[in-house]
Scaffold this active site. Structure first.
Site, PDB file in Angstrom:
ATOM      1  N   ASP A  53       3.438  11.847   0.894  1.00 40.98           N
ATOM      2  CA  ASP A  53       3.226  10.411   0.871  1.00 40.98           C
ATOM      3  C   ASP A  53       4.484   9.752   0.300  1.00 40.98           C
ATOM      4  O   ASP A  53       5.402  10.426  -0.184  1.00 40.98           O
ATOM      5  CB  ASP A  53       1.949  10.043   0.094  1.00 40.98           C
ATOM      6  CG  ASP A  53       1.383   8.702   0.564  1.00 40.98           C
ATOM      7  OD1 ASP A  53       2.151   7.902   1.154  1.00 40.98           O
ATOM      8  OD2 ASP A  53       0.187   8.430   0.353  1.00 40.98           O
TER       9      ASP A  53
ATOM     10  N   GLU B   7      -4.041  -0.536  -1.052  1.00 38.32           N
ATOM     11  CA  GLU B   7      -3.790   0.476  -2.091  1.00 38.32           C
ATOM     12  C   GLU B   7      -4.198  -0.053  -3.476  1.00 38.32           C
ATOM     13  O   GLU B   7      -5.202  -0.739  -3.594  1.00 38.32           O
ATOM     14  CB  GLU B   7      -2.333   0.941  -2.017  1.00 38.32           C
ATOM     15  CG  GLU B   7      -2.006   1.524  -0.629  1.00 38.32           C
ATOM     16  CD  GLU B   7      -0.673   2.238  -0.574  1.00 38.32           C
ATOM     17  OE1 GLU B   7      -0.407   3.055  -1.455  1.00 38.32           O
ATOM     18  OE2 GLU B   7       0.096   1.995   0.375  1.00 38.32           O
TER      19      GLU B   7
HETATM   20  C1  BGC Z   1       0.288   5.237   1.584  1.00 38.00           C
HETATM   21  C2  BGC Z   1       0.152   5.928   2.908  1.00 38.00           C
HETATM   22  C3  BGC Z   1       1.103   5.332   3.910  1.00 38.00           C
HETATM   23  C4  BGC Z   1       2.503   5.339   3.360  1.00 38.00           C
HETATM   24  C5  BGC Z   1       3.519   4.732   4.290  1.00 38.00           C
HETATM   25  C6  BGC Z   1       1.710   5.134   1.137  1.00 38.00           C
HETATM   26  O1  BGC Z   1       1.828   4.362  -0.014  1.00 38.00           O
HETATM   27  O2  BGC Z   1      -0.460   5.930   0.617  1.00 38.00           O
HETATM   28  O3  BGC Z   1      -1.169   5.835   3.362  1.00 38.00           O
HETATM   29  O4  BGC Z   1       1.025   6.039   5.110  1.00 38.00           O
HETATM   30  O5  BGC Z   1       2.534   4.622   2.149  1.00 38.00           O
HETATM   31  O6  BGC Z   1       3.388   3.365   4.376  1.00 38.00           O
HETATM   32  C1  BGC Z   2       5.599   0.102   1.251  1.00 39.80           C
HETATM   33  C2  BGC Z   2       4.264   0.684   1.618  1.00 39.80           C
HETATM   34  C3  BGC Z   2       3.956   1.780   0.693  1.00 39.80           C
HETATM   35  C4  BGC Z   2       4.060   1.316  -0.741  1.00 39.80           C
HETATM   36  C5  BGC Z   2       3.812   2.463  -1.654  1.00 39.80           C
HETATM   37  C6  BGC Z   2       5.582  -0.357  -0.172  1.00 39.80           C
HETATM   38  O1  BGC Z   2       6.801  -0.896  -0.534  1.00 39.80           O
HETATM   39  O2  BGC Z   2       5.903  -0.988   2.088  1.00 39.80           O
HETATM   40  O3  BGC Z   2       4.277   1.189   2.920  1.00 39.80           O
HETATM   41  O4  BGC Z   2       2.689   2.236   0.971  1.00 39.80           O
HETATM   42  O5  BGC Z   2       5.304   0.731  -0.994  1.00 39.80           O
HETATM   43  O6  BGC Z   2       4.338   2.249  -2.916  1.00 39.80           O
END
Ligand code: BGC
Ligand code: BGC
Length: 622
Positions: free
Chosen positions: A313, A508
């Protein structure tokens, strides 16, 4: 043939022809589409330097590489992704294709011309693309519980995504959210293993198959079941974001629960063609999933027979303990194959190389990781079709796709209450008052992972709001009035009041909430509208069950609409009886806040704790 010199020349000429033919046939095995995938992989791997192997393992973020496209060639970068909200400007299909093709040309200019693979989070349609159709988030699809529907949604998502040049979708999420205070509850199909396993497999089939063809078909995208494993099993307060969070926290399950509850959706995914799987940010027994060799290598790869690749991830290695070299060693040795670095890729490449040189990671492990990545790239036909086929761009957001999203939105509605024959609504009612911030707000309807990572507030994209759909659904003589704050004071009572209330978008940990009560503003609005309407319907827009016991009691009818997406005419079609209600609760609905913590698998559910049980469906006469 009397002239010996002529004969000699003829022989030389014929020999020359033969060598040229041989040279042409001597394209390296890995470049020959007719060769078996494993032969191509072995041939290519045998030609690669250590640096080139490291490049394949490295996945970088679009924003980090955008100004340094030549790095893809010089470092042999194997993958680029758009994180949430990372789109080109202007945000059009053509600009996406231009962007990805520019990255790809850099990869194709590298010594071995290995194409890169581009990934996005198309978790409910190609959410980051302006104009793509937005489907209900998974929680709604769990309510609809219709595998064929989910398969069709996967199919359309693959088409709209691939048309912009994207090869890879970080979906479906096949976790089992157990605590609704988690900001990712809506990404799950529901709380039960069987439901999640069936719908996750159906979605994967939709993404990865067309007319009986697999990934080799040009209009498929590679899916990514995520987040392995137990992402929904974390306990409140154990999150790296602090005591008021749950996201990325410590998962609690026994070996027995692992196998009975959390693993079956992955088993189903592997059986149904999963070729990449994303590892969870969470931890188990004090160790991050990203360092769990037992779970990643022994269980998933050896026991379940997963021969695709594991991707980390976003920046997940940063959360491991130790030096940066320790971190990459732990992850690679546990079984990670590709690392979503995603920004400081120069440092990552340095660290990975240092770890290999100092034998902290065996060469065989690196070869295995690269072999898995290349295998999937060949299976996807990337070597044959590295650049974007733009011919389907006109289909993005087309009516048939919107109709499918509308159908899904309608099928996802769950009636929690229907008294006084309120539903289906009477389209000939003399007057209707519509109130609530969510009534005229595509951003709220769509939720997180739509245009922006956290979603948006307001009408910033094409689509049909609930208000617009209501206006389209009522008969001409009906007087329909809208007030966002429900202020119809001094006016006559309406025959029907419709309050459309609920959660602002989030994604998230931004959506982790200790308090899942309806906001005071929404509560007051519902009370005001109660005063001003003969019959009151509440439509709840939310990514999870909220505390609504009082409001359910107050209203004549109550419908959970989840996060229905961009096409709300599907919602009103069902509210007005054009199509039947068929959704059932994919999550147990607790009665009050104190039971949100306690509604746990296996715990006794009583009338005191539960407002509506799992699978509940209120009755509507047709
Ligand atoms: C998320 C994932 C996602 C990734 C890319 C992460 O923070 O947990 O689900 O695919 O970001 O955006
Ligand atoms: C990204 C997301 C990711 C997240 C995780 C963001 O800056 O755009 O895709 O899931 O950071 O920390």
């Amino acid at each position: 043939m009397t002239n010996p010199r002529g004969l000699y020349q003829l022989i030389v000429f014929l020999l020359g022809l033969m060598t040229m033919g041989k040279l042409a046939a001597a394209q390296p095995v890995y470049m020959q589409p007719k060769q078996r995938v494993e032969a191509r992989v072995a041939d290519l791997l045998g030609r690669m330097t250590l640096d080139e192997k490291i490049g394949q393992i490295t996945q970088v973020d679009r924003d980090a590489i955008a100004g340094k496209v030549a790095d893809i060639k010089s470092l042999g970068i194997g993958s680029v992704l758009s994180g949430g909200g990372q789109y080109p400007h202007p945000n059009t299909a053509a600009a996406w294709a231009d962007m990805i093709d520019a990255f790809q040309r850099s990869a194709l200019a590298s010594r071995l011309k290995i194409p890169l693979i581009y990934g996005v989070d198309a978790v409910h349609g190609h959410g980051a693309l302006m104009g793509a159709v937005i489907f209900p988030h998974n929680i709604g699809l769990g309510a609809a519980n219709d595998e064929a529907l989910v398969r069709r949604i996967g199919r359309v998502t693959a088409l709209e995504t691939k048309a912009t040049g994207v090869h890879w979708d970080f979906a479906p999420m096949i976790g089992l959210p157990q605590d609704y205070r988690w900001g990712r509850t809506y990404e799950g199909y529901g709380e039960k293993t069987d439901l999640v396993a069936r719908l996750g497999a159906a979605y994967l089939q939709g993404l990865q198959t067309v007319d009986g063809h697999g990934l080799e078909h040009p209009w498929t995208v590679l899916g990514t079941p995520k987040h392995y494993i137990g992402d929904g099993a974390a306990r409140w307060g154990t999150s790296p974001f602090g005591s008021n969070h749950i996201d990325r926290g410590e998962a609690k399950f026994s070996e027995d629960e692992l196998r009975k509850v959390y693993l079956p959706p992955y088993r189903a995914a592997v059986t149904n063609g999963a070729r990449s799987i994303m590892v969870s940010f969470s931890s188990w027994g004090g160790l991050k999933m990203h360092e769990q060799r037992y779970l990643l290598t022994d269980v998933l790869k050896a026991e379940l027979g997963f021969t695709g690749f594991l991707v980390s991830d976003w920046g997940a290695l940063d959360e491991l303990k130790g030096s940066s070299i320790d971190k990459v060693s732990k992850a690679m040795n546990a079984g990670l194959d590709m690392i979503m670095v995603p920004t400081k890729y120069q440092d990552f490449i340095y660290d990975l190389k240092a770890a290999i040189k100092s034998e902290m990671i065996p060469q065989g492990r690196i070869d295995d990781a690269v072999r898995r990545i290349l295998r999937v790239k060949f299976e996807l036909g990337l070597f044959e079709r590295p650049l974007t086929d733009r011919s389907a761009q006109a289909k993005i957001g087309m009516q048939a796709h919107r109709d499918l999203a509308a159908e899904a939105a309608g099928k996802s509605l769950v009636v929690l209450k229907n008294s006084n024959a309120t539903l289906p609504l009477d389209r000939k009612a003399a007057s209707i008052y519509v109130a609530g911030k969510a009534a005229d707000n595509l951003g709220m309807q769509c939720g997180g992972w739509t245009l922006e990572w956290q979603g948006t507030d307001g009408n910033h994209r094409p689509g049909t709001t609930i208000l617009a759909a209501l206006k389209g659904a009522v008969s001409a003589p009906t007087k329909l009035e809208f007030s966002a704050d429900g202020n119809f004071n001094g006016k006559e009572k309406a025959a029907i009041g419709i309050a459309v209330v609920g959660e602002m978008p989030y994604a998230e940990w931004h959506g982790d909430r200790a308090d899942l009560n309806l906001s005071d503003a929404d509560k007051q609005l519902i009370r005001r509208l109660r005063e001003r309407s003969v019959k009151l319907l509440v439509v709840l827009i939310s990514g999870r069950p909220l505390v609504v016991s009082d409001e359910v009691a107050l209203a004549d009818a109550f419908v959970a609409a989840w996060l229905p997406g961009s096409e709300a005419q599907g919602v009103t079609d069902v509210l007005f009886g054009k199509r039947p209600f068929q959704g059932r609760l994919p999550y147990t609905w607790p009665r009050s806040m104190k039971y949100f913590e306690r509604i746990d698998r296996g715990e006794p559910q009583t009338a005191e704790t539960v407002l509506f049980p799992y699978g509940f469906q209120g009755q509507v006469a047709r």
